[in-house]
Design a protein around this motif. Structure first.
Motif, mmCIF file in Angstrom:
data_model
loop_
_atom_site.group_PDB
_atom_site.id
_atom_site.type_symbol
_atom_site.label_atom_id
_atom_site.label_comp_id
_atom_site.label_asym_id
_atom_site.label_seq_id
_atom_site.Cartn_x
_atom_site.Cartn_y
_atom_site.Cartn_z
ATOM 1 N N GLY A 54 -66.004 -1.321 -10.550
ATOM 2 C CA GLY A 54 -65.031 -0.490 -9.687
ATOM 3 C C GLY A 54 -64.587 0.780 -10.739
ATOM 4 O O GLY A 54 -63.918 1.456 -10.060
ATOM 5 N N GLY A 55 -64.706 0.637 -11.928
ATOM 6 C CA GLY A 55 -64.383 1.714 -12.949
ATOM 7 C C GLY A 55 -62.980 1.458 -13.385
ATOM 8 O O GLY A 55 -62.649 2.559 -14.271
ATOM 9 N N ARG A 56 -62.468 0.222 -13.284
ATOM 10 C CA ARG A 56 -61.228 -0.047 -14.143
ATOM 11 C C ARG A 56 -61.515 -0.229 -15.504
ATOM 12 O O ARG A 56 -62.565 -1.028 -15.752
ATOM 13 C CB ARG A 56 -60.581 -1.173 -13.508
ATOM 14 N N THR A 57 -60.655 0.099 -16.584
ATOM 15 C CA THR A 57 -60.891 0.052 -17.982
ATOM 16 C C THR A 57 -59.813 -0.602 -18.586
ATOM 17 O O THR A 57 -58.629 -0.732 -18.139
ATOM 18 C CB THR A 57 -60.980 1.468 -18.392
ATOM 19 N N ASN A 58 -60.305 -1.317 -19.763
ATOM 20 C CA ASN A 58 -59.200 -1.963 -20.585
ATOM 21 C C ASN A 58 -59.711 -1.727 -22.059
ATOM 22 O O ASN A 58 -61.000 -1.761 -22.162
ATOM 23 C CB ASN A 58 -58.909 -3.218 -20.244
ATOM 24 N N TYR A 59 -58.739 -1.698 -22.890
ATOM 25 C CA TYR A 59 -59.128 -1.508 -24.481
ATOM 26 C C TYR A 59 -58.484 -2.411 -25.135
ATOM 27 O O TYR A 59 -57.301 -3.083 -25.035
ATOM 28 C CB TYR A 59 -58.693 -0.130 -24.778
ATOM 29 N N VAL A 60 -59.015 -2.809 -26.411
ATOM 30 C CA VAL A 60 -58.199 -3.503 -27.461
ATOM 31 C C VAL A 60 -57.187 -2.331 -27.905
ATOM 32 O O VAL A 60 -57.357 -1.294 -28.051
ATOM 33 C CB VAL A 60 -59.074 -3.876 -28.487
ATOM 34 N N ASP A 61 -56.076 -2.955 -28.410
ATOM 35 C CA ASP A 61 -54.824 -2.201 -28.798
ATOM 36 C C ASP A 61 -55.179 -1.027 -29.878
ATOM 37 O O ASP A 61 -54.893 0.006 -29.731
ATOM 38 C CB ASP A 61 -53.586 -2.758 -29.231
ATOM 39 N N SER A 62 -56.094 -1.497 -30.619
ATOM 40 C CA SER A 62 -56.246 -0.566 -32.091
ATOM 41 C C SER A 62 -56.927 0.778 -31.399
ATOM 42 O O SER A 62 -57.088 1.614 -32.237
ATOM 43 C CB SER A 62 -57.251 -1.321 -33.022
ATOM 44 N N VAL A 63 -57.508 0.671 -30.418
ATOM 45 C CA VAL A 63 -58.444 2.042 -29.872
ATOM 46 C C VAL A 63 -58.033 2.802 -28.520
ATOM 47 O O VAL A 63 -58.273 3.648 -28.261
ATOM 48 C CB VAL A 63 -59.877 1.673 -29.796
ATOM 49 N N LYS A 64 -56.788 2.263 -28.013
ATOM 50 C CA LYS A 64 -56.094 2.729 -26.957
ATOM 51 C C LYS A 64 -55.716 4.178 -27.414
ATOM 52 O O LYS A 64 -55.069 4.431 -28.271
ATOM 53 C CB LYS A 64 -54.877 1.951 -26.494
ATOM 54 N N GLY A 65 -55.920 5.025 -26.391
ATOM 55 C CA GLY A 65 -55.732 6.465 -26.472
ATOM 56 C C GLY A 65 -56.838 7.173 -27.381
ATOM 57 O O GLY A 65 -56.695 8.428 -27.437
ATOM 58 N N ARG A 66 -57.664 6.692 -28.124
ATOM 59 C CA ARG A 66 -58.725 7.050 -28.754
ATOM 60 C C ARG A 66 -60.069 6.803 -28.431
ATOM 61 O O ARG A 66 -60.853 7.713 -28.200
ATOM 62 C CB ARG A 66 -58.750 6.742 -30.281
ATOM 63 N N PHE A 67 -60.470 5.917 -27.771
ATOM 64 C CA PHE A 67 -61.652 5.641 -27.061
ATOM 65 C C PHE A 67 -61.430 5.786 -25.588
ATOM 66 O O PHE A 67 -60.791 4.983 -24.763
ATOM 67 C CB PHE A 67 -62.172 4.068 -27.515
ATOM 68 N N THR A 68 -62.713 6.028 -24.957
ATOM 69 C CA THR A 68 -62.976 5.890 -23.517
ATOM 70 C C THR A 68 -64.127 5.445 -23.330
ATOM 71 O O THR A 68 -65.314 5.966 -23.615
ATOM 72 C CB THR A 68 -62.749 7.585 -23.003
ATOM 73 N N ILE A 69 -64.147 4.314 -22.232
ATOM 74 C CA ILE A 69 -65.538 3.581 -21.891
ATOM 75 C C ILE A 69 -65.808 4.438 -20.447
ATOM 76 O O ILE A 69 -64.887 4.497 -19.725
ATOM 77 C CB ILE A 69 -65.363 2.323 -21.862
ATOM 78 N N SER A 70 -66.978 4.348 -20.237
ATOM 79 C CA SER A 70 -67.548 4.859 -18.976
ATOM 80 C C SER A 70 -68.696 4.451 -18.509
ATOM 81 O O SER A 70 -69.398 3.946 -19.327
ATOM 82 C CB SER A 70 -67.575 6.422 -18.700
ATOM 83 N N ARG A 71 -69.391 4.550 -17.304
ATOM 84 C CA ARG A 71 -70.640 3.987 -16.769
ATOM 85 C C ARG A 71 -71.027 4.856 -15.864
ATOM 86 O O ARG A 71 -70.387 5.391 -14.940
ATOM 87 C CB ARG A 71 -70.512 2.567 -16.387
ATOM 88 N N ASP A 72 -72.360 5.242 -15.995
ATOM 89 C CA ASP A 72 -73.308 5.885 -14.889
ATOM 90 C C ASP A 72 -74.202 4.681 -14.207
ATOM 91 O O ASP A 72 -75.297 4.472 -14.886
ATOM 92 C CB ASP A 72 -73.927 6.829 -15.845
ATOM 93 N N ASN A 73 -73.925 4.266 -13.204
ATOM 94 C CA ASN A 73 -74.525 3.259 -12.459
ATOM 95 C C ASN A 73 -75.988 3.741 -12.108
ATOM 96 O O ASN A 73 -76.876 2.860 -12.100
ATOM 97 C CB ASN A 73 -73.893 2.547 -11.243
#
Length: 115
Positions: A54-73
């Motif tokens: 559904g597009g919800r994301t979560n990150y390890v603390d060390s990369v929050k604010g710097r990395f962005t995950i996305s998907r193209d189904n």
């Protein structure tokens, strides 16, 4: 047999950016949540980011604010945009389902952050 091919890694200076791609041979929409993982030299592989179907994301603390995950189904591809890279981000990066399937690991893509 599902195959995952990671690409986009390279050598970058601290503060730089890279965009990783993970091409999946299969419908990622049916696989549910997908994730990025990394393994630094001498360390165990760790989870970095996940994205649900559904597009919800979560990150390890060390990369929050710097990395962005996305998907193209439609393209069966998962991406990881990495900004403000640090030397401690140096690792081989892999994608897999979240949680992982042991027989899904690909070759990964090397990311090296160095002056």
């Amino acid at each position: 047999q599902v195959q995952l091919v990671e690409s986009g890694g390279g050598l970058v200076q601290p503060g730089g950016s890279l965009r990783l791609s993970c091409a999946v041979s299969g419908s990622i929409l049916s696989f549910g949540a997908m994730g990025w993982y990394r393994q630094a030299p001498g360390k165990q592989r760790e989870w970095v980011a996940l994205i649900t179907s559904g597009g919800r994301t979560n990150y390890v603390d060390s990369v929050k604010g710097r990395f962005t995950i996305s998907r193209d189904n439609a393209k069966n591809t998962v991406y990881l945009q990495m900004n403000s890279l640090k030397p401690e981000d140096t690792a081989v990066y892999y994608c897999n389902r979240f949680p992982t399937y042991d027989n899904w690991w690909g070759q990964g893509t090397q990311v090296t952050v160095s002056p």
